[in-house]
Write a protein that holds these residues in place. Structure first.
Motif, PDB file in Angstrom:
ATOM      1  N   LEU A  29       0.856  -1.182   0.000  1.00 31.88           N
ATOM      2  CA  LEU A  29       0.000   0.000   0.000  1.00 31.88           C
ATOM      3  C   LEU A  29       0.894   1.233   0.000  1.00 31.88           C
ATOM      4  O   LEU A  29       1.739   1.409   0.882  1.00 31.88           O
ATOM      5  N   ALA A  30       0.705   2.087  -0.996  1.00 32.30           N
ATOM      6  CA  ALA A  30       1.540   3.282  -1.138  1.00 32.30           C
ATOM      7  C   ALA A  30       1.175   4.318  -0.078  1.00 32.30           C
ATOM      8  O   ALA A  30       0.055   4.325   0.454  1.00 32.30           O
ATOM      9  N   PRO A  31       2.106   5.220   0.244  1.00 31.47           N
ATOM     10  CA  PRO A  31       1.828   6.263   1.244  1.00 31.47           C
ATOM     11  C   PRO A  31       0.593   7.084   0.887  1.00 31.47           C
ATOM     12  O   PRO A  31       0.390   7.464  -0.274  1.00 31.47           O
ATOM     13  N   GLY A  32      -0.244   7.329   1.894  1.00 30.15           N
ATOM     14  CA  GLY A  32      -1.407   8.181   1.716  1.00 30.15           C
ATOM     15  C   GLY A  32      -2.608   7.513   1.100  1.00 30.15           C
ATOM     16  O   GLY A  32      -3.658   8.152   0.919  1.00 30.15           O
ATOM     17  N   LYS A  33      -2.523   6.207   0.793  1.00 30.18           N
ATOM     18  CA  LYS A  33      -3.644   5.496   0.185  1.00 30.18           C
ATOM     19  C   LYS A  33      -4.504   4.818   1.252  1.00 30.18           C
ATOM     20  O   LYS A  33      -4.087   4.609   2.388  1.00 30.18           O
ATOM     21  N   VAL A  34      -5.733   4.455   0.851  1.00 32.10           N
ATOM     22  CA  VAL A  34      -6.692   3.815   1.764  1.00 32.10           C
ATOM     23  C   VAL A  34      -6.958   2.390   1.293  1.00 32.10           C
ATOM     24  O   VAL A  34      -7.349   2.172   0.135  1.00 32.10           O
ATOM     25  N   LEU A  35      -6.743   1.433   2.191  1.00 29.44           N
ATOM     26  CA  LEU A  35      -7.043   0.027   1.921  1.00 29.44           C
ATOM     27  C   LEU A  35      -8.230  -0.401   2.768  1.00 29.44           C
ATOM     28  O   LEU A  35      -8.226  -0.216   3.983  1.00 29.44           O
ATOM     29  N   GLY A  36      -9.230  -0.983   2.140  1.00 30.93           N
ATOM     30  CA  GLY A  36     -10.349  -1.565   2.852  1.00 30.93           C
ATOM     31  C   GLY A  36     -10.202  -3.076   2.912  1.00 30.93           C
ATOM     32  O   GLY A  36      -9.927  -3.716   1.893  1.00 30.93           O
ATOM     33  N   ILE A  37     -10.375  -3.653   4.101  1.00 31.80           N
ATOM     34  CA  ILE A  37     -10.326  -5.105   4.276  1.00 31.80           C
ATOM     35  C   ILE A  37     -11.758  -5.586   4.478  1.00 31.80           C
ATOM     36  O   ILE A  37     -12.465  -5.117   5.372  1.00 31.80           O
ATOM     37  N   ALA A  38     -12.183  -6.511   3.631  1.00 35.75           N
ATOM     38  CA  ALA A  38     -13.561  -6.976   3.653  1.00 35.75           C
ATOM     39  C   ALA A  38     -13.596  -8.497   3.712  1.00 35.75           C
ATOM     40  O   ALA A  38     -12.629  -9.175   3.373  1.00 35.75           O
ATOM     41  N   GLY A  39     -14.721  -9.021   4.146  1.00 33.78           N
ATOM     42  CA  GLY A  39     -14.921 -10.461   4.250  1.00 33.78           C
ATOM     43  C   GLY A  39     -15.977 -10.750   5.296  1.00 33.78           C
ATOM     44  O   GLY A  39     -16.297  -9.907   6.132  1.00 33.78           O
ATOM     45  N   ALA A  40     -16.527 -11.948   5.252  1.00 36.50           N
ATOM     46  CA  ALA A  40     -17.562 -12.343   6.200  1.00 36.50           C
ATOM     47  C   ALA A  40     -16.982 -12.451   7.609  1.00 36.50           C
ATOM     48  O   ALA A  40     -15.763 -12.424   7.807  1.00 36.50           O
ATOM     49  N   ASN A  41     -17.865 -12.557   8.604  1.00 33.17           N
ATOM     50  CA  ASN A  41     -17.404 -12.787   9.973  1.00 33.17           C
ATOM     51  C   ASN A  41     -16.526 -14.039  10.008  1.00 33.17           C
ATOM     52  O   ASN A  41     -16.868 -15.068   9.418  1.00 33.17           O
ATOM     53  N   GLY A  42     -15.380 -13.946  10.697  1.00 34.25           N
ATOM     54  CA  GLY A  42     -14.463 -15.071  10.763  1.00 34.25           C
ATOM     55  C   GLY A  42     -13.495 -15.151   9.603  1.00 34.25           C
ATOM     56  O   GLY A  42     -12.705 -16.105   9.526  1.00 34.25           O
ATOM     57  N   ALA A  43     -13.501 -14.145   8.730  1.00 36.90           N
ATOM     58  CA  ALA A  43     -12.616 -14.176   7.561  1.00 36.90           C
ATOM     59  C   ALA A  43     -11.170 -13.874   7.912  1.00 36.90           C
ATOM     60  O   ALA A  43     -10.269 -14.186   7.128  1.00 36.90           O
ATOM     61  N   GLY A  44     -10.928 -13.231   9.062  1.00 38.31           N
ATOM     62  CA  GLY A  44      -9.567 -12.899   9.461  1.00 38.31           C
ATOM     63  C   GLY A  44      -9.267 -11.415   9.440  1.00 38.31           C
ATOM     64  O   GLY A  44      -8.108 -11.007   9.588  1.00 38.31           O
ATOM     65  N   LYS A  45     -10.290 -10.584   9.292  1.00 38.17           N
ATOM     66  CA  LYS A  45     -10.075  -9.133   9.193  1.00 38.17           C
ATOM     67  C   LYS A  45      -9.423  -8.578  10.456  1.00 38.17           C
ATOM     68  O   LYS A  45      -8.398  -7.884  10.387  1.00 38.17           O
ATOM     69  N   SER A  46     -10.015  -8.855  11.608  1.00 34.50           N
ATOM     70  CA  SER A  46      -9.470  -8.309  12.858  1.00 34.50           C
ATOM     71  C   SER A  46      -8.099  -8.892  13.165  1.00 34.50           C
ATOM     72  O   SER A  46      -7.223  -8.196  13.697  1.00 34.50           O
ATOM     73  N   THR A  47      -7.888 -10.163  12.839  1.00 30.28           N
ATOM     74  CA  THR A  47      -6.575 -10.772  13.045  1.00 30.28           C
ATOM     75  C   THR A  47      -5.514 -10.043  12.232  1.00 30.28           C
ATOM     76  O   THR A  47      -4.424  -9.724  12.736  1.00 30.28           O
ATOM     77  N   LEU A  48      -5.822  -9.737  10.979  1.00 27.95           N
ATOM     78  CA  LEU A  48      -4.860  -9.014  10.147  1.00 27.95           C
ATOM     79  C   LEU A  48      -4.596  -7.621  10.708  1.00 27.95           C
ATOM     80  O   LEU A  48      -3.446  -7.178  10.761  1.00 27.95           O
ATOM     81  N   LEU A  49      -5.635  -6.933  11.130  1.00 30.26           N
ATOM     82  CA  LEU A  49      -5.427  -5.600  11.703  1.00 30.26           C
ATOM     83  C   LEU A  49      -4.518  -5.663  12.917  1.00 30.26           C
ATOM     84  O   LEU A  49      -3.660  -4.791  13.112  1.00 30.26           O
ATOM     85  N   ARG A  50      -4.668  -6.695  13.748  1.00 32.39           N
ATOM     86  CA  ARG A  50      -3.815  -6.812  14.945  1.00 32.39           C
ATOM     87  C   ARG A  50      -2.340  -6.979  14.579  1.00 32.39           C
ATOM     88  O   ARG A  50      -1.462  -6.554  15.323  1.00 32.39           O
ATOM     89  N   LEU A  51      -2.068  -7.588  13.438  1.00 24.96           N
ATOM     90  CA  LEU A  51      -0.683  -7.676  12.977  1.00 24.96           C
ATOM     91  C   LEU A  51      -0.167  -6.309  12.552  1.00 24.96           C
ATOM     92  O   LEU A  51       1.017  -5.999  12.732  1.00 24.96           O
ATOM     93  N   LEU A  52      -1.057  -5.477  11.995  1.00 27.34           N
ATOM     94  CA  LEU A  52      -0.627  -4.185  11.471  1.00 27.34           C
ATOM     95  C   LEU A  52      -0.329  -3.186  12.585  1.00 27.34           C
ATOM     96  O   LEU A  52       0.520  -2.304  12.399  1.00 27.34           O
ATOM     97  N   TYR A  53      -1.035  -3.285  13.730  1.00 28.98           N
ATOM     98  CA  TYR A  53      -0.711  -2.353  14.817  1.00 28.98           C
ATOM     99  C   TYR A  53       0.097  -3.033  15.928  1.00 28.98           C
ATOM    100  O   TYR A  53       0.185  -2.555  17.042  1.00 28.98           O
ATOM    101  N   ARG A  54       0.734  -4.163  15.567  1.00 33.89           N
ATOM    102  CA  ARG A  54       1.715  -4.836  16.408  1.00 33.89           C
ATOM    103  C   ARG A  54       1.147  -5.381  17.707  1.00 33.89           C
ATOM    104  O   ARG A  54       1.850  -5.470  18.717  1.00 33.89           O
TER     105      ARG A  54
END
Length: 257
Positions: A29-54
């Motif tokens: 993801l380039a600087p200043g861009k917006v990425l949306g993470i989508a998927g059904a419940n249990g798809a792994g969205k929150s897990t991925l976010l937790r990796l991004l904020y350490r």
């Protein structure tokens, strides 16, 4: 504030010896861009976010900002660069709104006890952007869920991050404040990663979309490349109708069992 380049390479995560909740996910993801993470419940969205904020360390792969692995940085340095707005909210309801927002300055060596004129100006600016100046002296515990969500966004803005991670940022908000959050995200010049349930919002708001299914990557790219009926039906197990808009506008999706 300016955005950082985010690079995620082949990341995976599992709790202990449990089954993998995320496998082999990659994107840039380039600087200043917006990425949306989508998927059904249990798809792994929150897990991925937790990796991004350490919060979680990947068991496989790497997460890097401007070419540096997050786990090669100190926790304090990461906190100066990455802010998170989560669905879970603080439980210390005794603090005032201003004190909560001022906590965003703590990674920079200051906080609600006072950190100079610049810190006070940044806190005021964040409160103003979120329409919270009139609430600044209120106890956080007296606010509604939507008002608390806006306070947490203001705290993240006061932090001056290069990467802003948001978990369903429009949850708890009425329509007006949902629109304000969407406008805010679009106006920021920092890098933003946000999970979203609303695919129509993702198509409108995001430069890129990452679609997940059971912890695996279905597709990543521009919204028009990712949000196709075939991809959505695979990720959500629903039938999809896509209505193509006038030129320059995002498509609209409707869903059927």
């Amino acid at each position: 504030m300016s955005g950082a380049a985010l690079s995620v390479k082949n990341v995976g995560w599992r709790p202990g010896r449990g089954r993998a909740l995320l496998e082999d996910v990659s994107f840039d993801l380039a600087p200043g861009k917006v990425l949306g993470i989508a998927g059904a419940n249990g798809a792994g969205k929150s897990t991925l976010l937790r990796l991004l904020y350490r919060f979680h360390r990947p068991v496989e792969g790497t997460v890097s900002l401007d070419g540096r692995d997050l786990w090669q940085m100190s926790a304090r340095e990461t906190a100066r660069k990455v802010a998170a707005v989560l669905q879970e909210q603080p439980t210390d309801f005794a603090l005032s709104v201003r004190e909560i927002v001022a906590l965003g300055r703590r990674p920079h060596g200051s906080g609600f006890a006072g950190g100079g004129r610049r810190d006070a100006d940044l806190v005021d600016d964040a409160l103003e952007r979120m329409g919270l100046l009139d609430f600044s002296g209120r106890s956080f515990g007296t606010l509604s869920g939507g008002e608390r969500q806006r306070v947490m966004v203001a705290r993240a803005l006061a932090q001056e991050p290069q990467l802003l991670v948001m978990d369903e940022p429009t949850n708890h908000l009425d329509i007006r404040h949902q629109l304000e959050i969407v406008a805010l995200i679009g106006s920021l010049d920092i890098t933003v990663v946000t999970s979203l349930h609303d695919l129509n919002l993702a198509a409108q708001l995001c430069d890129q979309v990452l679609l997940l299914y059971r912890g695996r990557q279905v597709a990543h790219g521009r919204p028009d490349e990712v949000l196709t009926p075939a991809h959505i039906e695979h990720a959500y197990s629903v039938r999809v109708s896509r209505q193509d808009p006038a030129p320059g506008r995002a498509p609209h999706f409707s869903f059927h069992l």
